[in-house]
Design a protein around this motif. Structure first.
Motif, short mmCIF file in Angstrom:
data_model
loop_
_atom_site.label_atom_id
_atom_site.label_comp_id
_atom_site.label_asym_id
_atom_site.label_seq_id
_atom_site.Cartn_x
_atom_site.Cartn_y
_atom_site.Cartn_z
N GLY A 285 0.83 -1.19 0.00
CA GLY A 285 0.00 0.00 0.00
C GLY A 285 0.86 1.25 0.00
O GLY A 285 1.92 1.29 0.62
N ARG A 286 0.38 2.28 -0.72
CA ARG A 286 1.16 3.50 -0.81
C ARG A 286 0.23 4.66 -1.17
O ARG A 286 -0.50 4.58 -2.13
CB ARG A 286 2.21 3.32 -1.89
N PRO A 287 0.29 5.75 -0.36
CA PRO A 287 -0.50 6.92 -0.74
C PRO A 287 0.11 7.58 -1.98
O PRO A 287 1.33 7.67 -2.11
CB PRO A 287 -0.39 7.83 0.48
N ARG A 288 -0.77 8.01 -2.88
CA ARG A 288 -0.30 8.65 -4.11
C ARG A 288 -1.39 9.57 -4.65
O ARG A 288 -2.52 9.13 -4.86
CB ARG A 288 0.02 7.57 -5.14
N TYR B 150 -3.19 3.69 -3.02
CA TYR B 150 -3.02 2.74 -4.11
C TYR B 150 -2.31 1.50 -3.60
O TYR B 150 -1.50 1.56 -2.67
CB TYR B 150 -2.17 3.35 -5.23
N TYR B 151 -2.63 0.37 -4.21
CA TYR B 151 -1.87 -0.84 -3.97
C TYR B 151 -0.97 -1.04 -5.18
O TYR B 151 -1.39 -0.92 -6.32
CB TYR B 151 -2.80 -2.04 -3.75
N GLN B 152 0.26 -1.31 -4.91
CA GLN B 152 1.27 -1.41 -5.95
C GLN B 152 1.87 -2.80 -5.92
O GLN B 152 2.17 -3.35 -4.87
CB GLN B 152 2.34 -0.36 -5.68
N ARG C 12 -6.13 1.47 -7.42
CA ARG C 12 -6.65 2.41 -6.46
C ARG C 12 -7.56 1.70 -5.48
O ARG C 12 -8.45 0.94 -5.87
CB ARG C 12 -7.39 3.53 -7.18
N GLU C 13 -7.34 1.93 -4.20
CA GLU C 13 -8.06 1.22 -3.14
C GLU C 13 -9.56 1.41 -3.23
O GLU C 13 -10.32 0.45 -3.10
CB GLU C 13 -7.56 1.69 -1.77
N ASP D 30 -15.20 -1.62 -1.51
CA ASP D 30 -16.54 -2.10 -1.19
C ASP D 30 -16.74 -3.56 -1.59
O ASP D 30 -17.33 -4.34 -0.85
CB ASP D 30 -17.60 -1.22 -1.86
N ALA D 31 -16.22 -3.93 -2.75
CA ALA D 31 -16.37 -5.32 -3.21
C ALA D 31 -15.62 -6.28 -2.29
O ALA D 31 -16.15 -7.34 -1.92
CB ALA D 31 -15.87 -5.45 -4.64
N VAL D 32 -14.41 -5.94 -1.91
CA VAL D 32 -13.61 -6.81 -1.04
C VAL D 32 -14.26 -6.91 0.34
O VAL D 32 -14.39 -8.01 0.90
CB VAL D 32 -12.15 -6.33 -0.94
N ASN D 33 -14.66 -5.78 0.90
CA ASN D 33 -15.30 -5.81 2.22
C ASN D 33 -16.60 -6.59 2.19
O ASN D 33 -16.91 -7.34 3.13
CB ASN D 33 -15.53 -4.39 2.72
N GLY D 34 -17.37 -6.46 1.11
CA GLY D 34 -18.61 -7.23 0.98
C GLY D 34 -18.35 -8.72 0.90
O GLY D 34 -19.03 -9.52 1.53
N TRP D 35 -17.33 -9.09 0.13
CA TRP D 35 -16.98 -10.50 -0.01
C TRP D 35 -16.51 -11.07 1.33
O TRP D 35 -16.94 -12.16 1.74
CB TRP D 35 -15.89 -10.67 -1.07
N LEU D 36 -15.63 -10.33 2.03
CA LEU D 36 -15.16 -10.80 3.34
C LEU D 36 -16.31 -10.91 4.33
O LEU D 36 -16.38 -11.86 5.11
CB LEU D 36 -14.08 -9.87 3.89
#
Length: 86
Positions: free
Chosen positions: A3-6, A11-13, A36-37, A42-48
């Protein structure tokens, strides 16, 4: 992935330089991938949330607790072989 702010967003790099040398993925992996996070949050949090929902919890917990000794043993054997060859 790291993870890195940009540009005021997170963003995840995935830079190719972090992949293991000799990895078959290197042949097709671009130099760097930025994701970009907020595009997937939302999709990842919903899946988890679905996977670990009380009504579904037994299945992922069982999968996480399932012994994977054959895979680990194969990895150990491969590492021992590489060490002896080195």
């Amino acid at each position: 992935m790291e993870g890195r702010p940009r540009k005021k967003a997170m963003y995840y790099q995935c830079p190719a330089r972090t992949l293991a040398p000799g990895s078959p993925v290197l042949a097709s992996h671009p130099g760097a991938v930025y994701l970009r996070e907020d595009a997937l949050q939302d999709a990842v949090n919903g899946w988890l949330g679905h996977v670990f929902d009380r009504k579904n919890r037994d299945r992922p917990v069982a999968a996480l607790m399932d012994p994977q000794e054959p895979v680990i043993q194969i990895g150990r054997d491969a590492a021992k072989k590489r060490l002896s060859e080195a």
